[in-house]
Each structure stands twice: as structure tokens, then as C-alpha cells.
Motif scaffolding. Structure first.
Motif, short mmCIF file in Angstrom:
data_model
loop_
_atom_site.label_atom_id
_atom_site.label_comp_id
_atom_site.label_asym_id
_atom_site.label_seq_id
_atom_site.Cartn_x
_atom_site.Cartn_y
_atom_site.Cartn_z
N LEU A 173 17.69 7.80 -10.38
CA LEU A 173 17.78 6.92 -9.21
C LEU A 173 16.47 6.97 -8.44
CD1 LEU A 173 19.49 5.22 -7.14
CD2 LEU A 173 20.09 7.42 -6.06
N GLU A 174 16.00 5.80 -8.04
CA GLU A 174 14.84 5.72 -7.14
C GLU A 174 15.26 4.96 -5.89
OE1 GLU A 174 11.69 2.93 -8.19
OE2 GLU A 174 10.18 4.35 -7.49
N LEU A 175 14.94 5.51 -4.74
CA LEU A 175 15.21 4.82 -3.47
C LEU A 175 13.89 4.24 -2.96
CD1 LEU A 175 17.52 7.48 -1.77
CD2 LEU A 175 18.11 5.64 -3.36
N GLY A 176 13.81 2.92 -2.91
CA GLY A 176 12.57 2.25 -2.51
C GLY A 176 11.76 1.92 -3.74
N THR A 177 11.86 0.67 -4.20
CA THR A 177 11.21 0.27 -5.45
C THR A 177 9.76 -0.13 -5.22
OG1 THR A 177 13.36 -0.70 -6.03
CG2 THR A 177 11.50 -1.23 -7.47
N ALA A 228 13.50 10.03 -3.94
CA ALA A 228 13.82 9.47 -2.63
C ALA A 228 12.51 9.03 -1.98
CB ALA A 228 14.53 10.51 -1.77
N ASP A 229 12.24 7.73 -2.00
CA ASP A 229 10.94 7.24 -1.56
C ASP A 229 11.06 6.08 -0.58
OD1 ASP A 229 8.19 7.55 -1.60
OD2 ASP A 229 7.90 6.03 -3.15
N ALA A 230 12.19 6.04 0.14
CA ALA A 230 12.37 5.05 1.21
C ALA A 230 12.77 5.81 2.47
CB ALA A 230 13.46 4.05 0.83
N VAL A 231 12.56 5.19 3.60
CA VAL A 231 13.01 5.82 4.85
C VAL A 231 14.50 6.15 4.74
CG1 VAL A 231 13.43 5.37 7.29
CG2 VAL A 231 11.24 4.75 6.27
N ALA A 232 15.26 5.17 4.24
CA ALA A 232 16.71 5.38 4.07
C ALA A 232 16.94 6.35 2.91
CB ALA A 232 17.39 4.04 3.77
N GLY A 233 17.75 7.35 3.19
CA GLY A 233 18.03 8.34 2.16
C GLY A 233 17.08 9.51 2.20
N VAL A 282 16.57 1.07 -6.02
CA VAL A 282 17.17 0.28 -4.93
C VAL A 282 16.08 -0.13 -3.94
CG1 VAL A 282 18.93 0.27 -3.12
CG2 VAL A 282 19.26 1.70 -5.14
N GLU A 283 16.02 -1.43 -3.67
CA GLU A 283 14.98 -1.97 -2.78
C GLU A 283 15.62 -2.95 -1.79
OE1 GLU A 283 11.56 -1.55 -2.10
OE2 GLU A 283 12.14 -2.99 -0.58
N VAL A 284 15.30 -2.78 -0.51
CA VAL A 284 15.92 -3.63 0.52
C VAL A 284 15.24 -4.99 0.65
CG1 VAL A 284 14.60 -2.87 2.55
CG2 VAL A 284 17.03 -3.41 2.78
N GLY A 323 19.25 -4.09 -1.90
CA GLY A 323 20.16 -3.68 -0.84
C GLY A 323 19.61 -2.49 -0.07
N ASP A 324 20.36 -2.12 0.97
CA ASP A 324 20.00 -0.96 1.78
C ASP A 324 20.53 0.29 1.05
OD1 ASP A 324 20.09 1.17 3.64
OD2 ASP A 324 20.17 -0.24 5.31
N ALA A 325 19.63 1.21 0.80
CA ALA A 325 19.99 2.40 0.03
C ALA A 325 21.22 3.11 0.61
CB ALA A 325 18.80 3.35 -0.03
N LEU A 326 21.33 3.12 1.93
CA LEU A 326 22.44 3.86 2.53
C LEU A 326 23.78 3.17 2.28
CD1 LEU A 326 20.96 5.21 5.87
CD2 LEU A 326 21.15 6.31 3.63
N GLU A 360 0.80 -1.23 0.00
CA GLU A 360 0.00 0.00 0.00
C GLU A 360 0.83 1.28 0.00
OE1 GLU A 360 -2.59 -0.60 3.36
OE2 GLU A 360 -3.98 -1.81 2.14
N GLN A 361 2.11 1.16 -0.37
CA GLN A 361 2.97 2.35 -0.29
C GLN A 361 3.38 2.90 -1.65
OE1 GLN A 361 6.27 1.68 2.59
NE2 GLN A 361 5.26 -0.25 2.96
N SER A 362 2.70 2.48 -2.70
CA SER A 362 3.07 2.98 -4.04
C SER A 362 2.77 4.47 -4.14
CB SER A 362 2.28 2.25 -5.11
OG SER A 362 2.50 0.87 -5.03
N CYS A 363 3.50 5.14 -5.03
CA CYS A 363 3.24 6.57 -5.20
C CYS A 363 1.88 6.78 -5.87
CB CYS A 363 4.37 7.24 -5.98
SG CYS A 363 4.55 6.69 -7.67
N GLU A 364 1.28 7.91 -5.56
CA GLU A 364 -0.02 8.29 -6.13
C GLU A 364 0.17 8.64 -7.61
OE1 GLU A 364 -2.93 8.56 -4.42
OE2 GLU A 364 -1.95 7.80 -2.62
#
Ligand SMILES: C[S@@+](CC[C@H](N)C(=O)[O-])C[C@H]1O[C@@H](n2cnc3c(N)ncnc32)[C@H](O)[C@@H]1O
Length: 190
Positions: free
Chosen positions: A47-51, A116-121, A75-77, A99-102, A22-26
Motif C-alpha cells: 500500500l502507498e498513501l499519496g501517489t 505512508a507518504d501523504a499527510v493523511a495516514g 491512494v491519491e486524493v 480518494g482520501d486515504a483516511l 515537486e513532492q516525489s520520493c528521492e
């Protein structure tokens, strides 16, 4: 929304629905990503953080269109999410990194457009993301409306991110948190 939802995006939305992600972008944010991706110059890098299930990835790739002179790294963890997007048959200039974006981002070089769409970064390690932003590059940070968050500590983090970006003399920022009718149109680069 007037923008047509690209087929690639619909497929990613279906994967999200099937897996209750449920976290996809609008769609409005996705369409903005597509418009910005269309302007990335020849040889440019995205670059996208959080796929997630690839909704944002698909909007970005759709914005690039038929060009093959751009690369998109996402990048997706969570390995299962990364694998499901890899298996979806995206263009070969799209690279899904597990992997972890950081950990990963400092090794990737600089980018012309970053989502930047993950907590990391974003919530943590914003400096890592900013370090990956090329001169002339655009950083898109979603979910920056403090009112979305119930907990005061979360609102404080969002405030801190917004203040960090707005006060950086190397950045020109536009804050659409209160916007009601923004429309942005970029002509696809030749
Ligand atoms: C908001 S969702 C991304 C949605 C996606 N960008 C889209 O628009 O459809 C955030 C994603 O970041 C991933 N994530 C969380 N921590 C991460 C980290 N440290 N590095 C990379 N990805 C991470 C989550 O597993 C989740 O899939």
C-alpha cells in the motif's frame, strides 16, 4: 547512488517534471522501497498513501519485478494525479485508488508493506495506517527529519510521529534520520 533507475521510475519522474510536481520520493528512498517490495511474500499486498505522479509507485512495482502474485494499491486524493498514473500503463496488479486515504484505507484490509507518504495516514490518522499493517508487515514513513521543517509546530508533529512509532511495543523500528551510508539488499522472493 549505485542502484539503476528503472524505466518506469524515469517515466514517472518525467511526469513530475512536466507538471512541476515537486513532492516525489528521492531515488535513495525509492530504491529502499524497491528492495523492500522485492521481499513481499507470495500473495502479499503493498500500500502507498499519496501517489503523486507515481514515482514511489514505480519504485515499488519495479522492486516486485516480473512476479504477478503481489498487489500494489496506491491512494491519491487528487483525481488528475491518480488518472495520470492510471494512464501510464502500470502492471495490472497495480491499483490506483482515487480518494482520501483516511476514508479508503480502513476498507482495504491489511498490508505487508506500507509507504505512508501523504499527510493523511501520517501527520494525521497514523492509527489508521498502523491498523492496516499486517503482522510481519513493514511501514516506511518518509520525511521524518525534523530539521527539514522551519515551523516549530511541524517539527513537533514529526517528533510525535517518531515517538509514537518508537514507543509502540508491537513495532520494531529503525530510525535512519542520522544515517550516512545505509545500504539494504533484499533477494527477490522466488
Ligand atoms: C509526498 S506526495 C507523494 C509522492 C509519491 N508517494 C512519490 O513517492 O512519488 C503526497 C501526495 O499525497 C497526496 N495526498 C494529500 N492528501 C491526501 C489524502 N488525504 N489522501 C490521499 N492522498 C493525499 C497529495 O496530493 C500528493 O500527491
Amino acid at each position: 547512488m549505485y542502484a539503476k533507475i528503472p524505466e518506469m521510475v524515469r517515466a514517472a519522474e518525467e511526469r513530475a517534471e512536466k507538471t512541476s510536481f515537486e513532492q516525489s520520493c528521492e531515488p535513495a528512498v525509492g530504491a529502499l522501497l524497491g528492495a523492500l517490495a522485492a521481499a513481499v511474500p507470495r500473495g502479499g499486498r503493498i500500500l502507498e498513501l499519496g501517489t503523486g505522479t507515481g514515482v514511489g509507485t514505480a519504485w515499488l512495482a519495479s522492486g516486485v519485478g516480473p512476479r504477478t502474485d503481489v498487489t500494489l494499491t496506491t491512494v491519491e486524493v487528487v483525481p488528475e494525479l491518480a488518472e495520470s498514473v492510471r494512464a501510464a500503463g502500470l502492471p495490472d496488479w497495480v491499483d490506483v485508488v482515487t480518494g482520501d486515504a483516511l476514508d479508503v484505507v480502513p476498507r482495504l484490509g491489511r498490508f505487508d508493506l506500507i509507504f505512508a507518504d501523504a499527510v493523511a495516514g501520517k501527520w494525521e490518522g497514523l492509527d489508521v495506517t498502523l491498523g492496516a499493517l499486517a503482522p510481519g508487515g513493514i511501514l516506511v514513513v518518509d520525511d521524518m527529519q525534523p530539521a527539514r521543517y522551519d515551523r516549530p509546530e511541524h517539527r513537533a508533529v514529526v517528533d510525535r510521529i517518531r515517538a509514537t512509532l518508537a514507543s509502540d511495543p508491537e513495532l520494531a523500528t529503525a530510525d535512519f534520520v542520522e544515517a550516512t551510508g545505509l545500504m539494504l539488499a533484499t533477494r527477490r522472493a522466488a
